[in-house]
Design a protein around this motif. Structure first.
Motif, PDB file in Angstrom:
ATOM      1  N   VAL A   1       0.840  -1.204   0.000  1.00 18.71           N
ATOM      2  CA  VAL A   1       0.000   0.000   0.000  1.00 18.71           C
ATOM      3  C   VAL A   1       0.875   1.254   0.000  1.00 18.71           C
ATOM      4  CG1 VAL A   1      -1.682   1.346   1.328  1.00 18.71           C
ATOM      5  CG2 VAL A   1      -1.956  -1.143   1.096  1.00 18.71           C
ATOM      6  N   TYR A   2       1.915   1.231   0.814  1.00 23.90           N
ATOM      7  CA  TYR A   2       2.824   2.377   0.916  1.00 23.90           C
ATOM      8  C   TYR A   2       3.489   2.687  -0.421  1.00 23.90           C
ATOM      9  CZ  TYR A   2       6.858   5.143   2.522  1.00 23.90           C
ATOM     10  OH  TYR A   2       7.813   6.123   2.695  1.00 23.90           O
ATOM     11  N   ILE A   3       4.043   1.692  -1.072  1.00 18.56           N
ATOM     12  CA  ILE A   3       4.733   1.976  -2.331  1.00 18.56           C
ATOM     13  C   ILE A   3       3.745   2.331  -3.442  1.00 18.56           C
ATOM     14  CG2 ILE A   3       6.782   0.656  -1.729  1.00 18.56           C
ATOM     15  CD1 ILE A   3       4.730  -0.740  -4.475  1.00 18.56           C
ATOM     16  N   THR A   4       2.499   1.849  -3.340  1.00 12.55           N
ATOM     17  CA  THR A   4       1.484   2.260  -4.319  1.00 12.55           C
ATOM     18  C   THR A   4       1.223   3.756  -4.225  1.00 12.55           C
ATOM     19  OG1 THR A   4       0.436   0.073  -4.279  1.00 12.55           O
ATOM     20  CG2 THR A   4      -0.875   1.899  -5.124  1.00 12.55           C
ATOM     21  N   LEU A   5       1.158   4.274  -3.010  1.00 11.39           N
ATOM     22  CA  LEU A   5       0.964   5.714  -2.819  1.00 11.39           C
ATOM     23  C   LEU A   5       2.162   6.505  -3.352  1.00 11.39           C
ATOM     24  CD1 LEU A   5      -0.508   5.653   0.798  1.00 11.39           C
ATOM     25  CD2 LEU A   5      -1.755   6.129  -1.327  1.00 11.39           C
ATOM     26  N   ILE A   6       3.368   5.991  -3.130  1.00 10.24           N
ATOM     27  CA  ILE A   6       4.565   6.683  -3.598  1.00 10.24           C
ATOM     28  C   ILE A   6       4.604   6.729  -5.116  1.00 10.24           C
ATOM     29  CG2 ILE A   6       7.093   6.624  -3.677  1.00 10.24           C
ATOM     30  CD1 ILE A   6       5.980   7.456  -0.962  1.00 10.24           C
ATOM     31  N   VAL A   7       4.423   5.585  -5.758  1.00  7.48           N
ATOM     32  CA  VAL A   7       4.584   5.519  -7.203  1.00  7.48           C
ATOM     33  C   VAL A   7       3.402   6.139  -7.951  1.00  7.48           C
ATOM     34  CG1 VAL A   7       3.526   3.243  -7.603  1.00  7.48           C
ATOM     35  CG2 VAL A   7       5.414   3.996  -9.038  1.00  7.48           C
ATOM     36  N   SER A   8       2.223   6.152  -7.338  1.00  7.41           N
ATOM     37  CA  SER A   8       1.038   6.692  -8.011  1.00  7.41           C
ATOM     38  C   SER A   8       0.906   8.199  -7.878  1.00  7.41           C
ATOM     39  CB  SER A   8      -0.238   6.048  -7.437  1.00  7.41           C
ATOM     40  OG  SER A   8      -0.235   4.666  -7.605  1.00  7.41           O
TER      41      SER A   8
END
Length: 418
Positions: free
Chosen positions: A134-141
């Motif tokens: 979830v964390y990296i999805t927020l970063i990359v999106s």
């Protein structure tokens, strides 16, 4: 532009994108090699999901944020709509008319996923799987494409004249800052730092795998930087490949020598990270440097890696693979370098580079801390102590990367697999 040159440009950039894609195998190999055997499946699973999440999320929202067709906040935030829209003929990219829209997306999507992959190694061996994703999805999106739009999307830093050819800051430092925020929220691995201040080494389980990973990354970097020329122009691409190779080699030599004088050992892990430091350092200005200045940039970058890794250990920031140092700290140096070396060097350019570094770093850190604390509050962020000791492979995946190997334990500050 002739139709033949248009085809050649597209072919080179698509091939370069495939080379960048192979870098994810390099990251997976490096990270798993530098961590313990009991966490190998977890590392590989995270890296597998990162490339999948990165491509899909960049398609749905990231590409539109990074290359907006309309700005809402004067070069700070823009938007081009949900999903991909190649236009009537699909022949004009969001960035340049020398290649197609889909070529542009494919190449840039590989970069977006790379920024997220940097986080994986730094948080290894103690982060919960789903909260991490979830964390990296927020970063990359959201975070990565917004700051990327400030330069590559024609935003306010681009108008200032900020230079970041292939992403020393836009990709690597962004990943480094996101990693730093997550590591601070997580805390160090069990047993890494003793109460008396002693740093307890926790060696990785496979240096051959780590070495393979670095050489895969070095190979992929020729696509990372070479493709960023955005044409197949022989003069420009050959210069970029040359400066990239020279800086990487110089970084490896510098890190090996500095580590030898500081730690009195020929440390392979430092040499490998020095190569990566040289690559990160040249990425901002590979198209602007001569062979000699590329070597100087790589030498400094490789030396910085060693001192940075040791400094983070002193302040109890636990980064198992040195990702924050290699990508975050050396990314700063690499972005300052075009203000010191090369065709655009000068006090004014150096000031512009500093403004960009501070702006992108501040935004990324604030966003990353908010995201990390929000995920921690909603889902938890760190596995419990028993699962960390047993290994995330069994705790998170119920499988082992090496099922035929017998576990051996020694008595130490806690039972630790060797």
């Amino acid at each position: 532009m002739s139709s033949e040159m248009f085809t050649v440009n597209n072919l080179w950039i698509m091939l370069a994108g495939c080379m960048v894609f192979m870098m994810h195998l390099g990251f997976a190999s490096l990270e798993s090699g530098l961590t313990r055997a009991k966490n190998t499946v977890n590392i590989l699973f995270k890296n597998t999901m990162i490339i999948c999440i990165g491509i899909l999320s960049y398609c749905v929202i990231g590409f539109s944020l990074m290359y907006p067709d309309a700005w809402g906040l004067d070069g700070i935030l823009g938007w081009a709509g949900i999903g991909l829209d190649p236009g009537a003929d699909g022949q004009t990219s969001a960035y340049d008319d020398g290649f197609t829209y889909y070529t542009d997306f494919f190449f840039q999507a590989m970069f977006a996923a790379t920024a997220a992959t940097i986080v994986s190694g730094a948080v290894a061996e103690r982060i919960k799987l789903l909260p991490f994703l979830v964390y990296i999805t927020l970063i990359v999106s959201i975070s990565y494409p917004i700051t990327g739009s400030w330069v590559w999307g024609g935003g306010w830093l681009d108008e200032m004249g900020f230079i970041d050819f292939a992403g020393s800051t836009l990709v690597h430092s962004v990943g480094g800052w996101a990693a730093l925020a997550a590591v601070i929220v997580l805390g160090p691995r069990l047993g890494k730092y003793a109460k008396d201040g002693t740093v307890n080494p926790i060696p990785g389980h496979s240096l051959p795998l780590a070495c393979i990973g670095v050489f895969l990354l070095w190979f992929g970097w020729f696509g990372f930087n070479g493709g960023s020329v955005l044409t197949a122009d022989a003069d420009e691409v050959s210069l970029v490949l040359t400066t990239t190779a020279l800086s990487a080699a110089a970084g490896g030599i510098a890190a090996a020598l500095v580590a030898f004088f500081v730690t009195k050992s020929a440390d392979l892990t430092m040499a490998l990270n020095g190569i990566l430091g040289g690559l990160v350092a040249i990425t901002a200005s590979a198209d602007l440097q001569s062979p000699l200045t590329a070597i100087a940039i790589g030498l400094i970058g490789g030396g910085i890696v060693v001192f940075s890794v040791l400094a983070f250990d002193r302040i109890r920031i636990d980064d198992p693979v040195g990702a924050i140092s290699v990508h975050g700290i050396v990314g700063i140096w690499g972005t300052l370098a075009p203000g010191i070396f090369g065709a655009e060097a000068g006090v004014g350019q150096l000031g512009t580079q500093a403004v960009g570094i501070l702006a992108i770093g501040a935004f990324t850190l604030v966003f990353a801390f908010i995201a990390a604390f929000a995920v921690k509050a909603l889902m938890g962020f760190r596995v419990d102590a028993s699962e960390e000791i047993e290994g995330l492979d069994l705790g998170e995946h119920e499988m082992s990367a090496y099922p035929d190997f017998q576990r051996v334990y020694i008595k130490s500050y806690h039972a630790r697999e060797i």
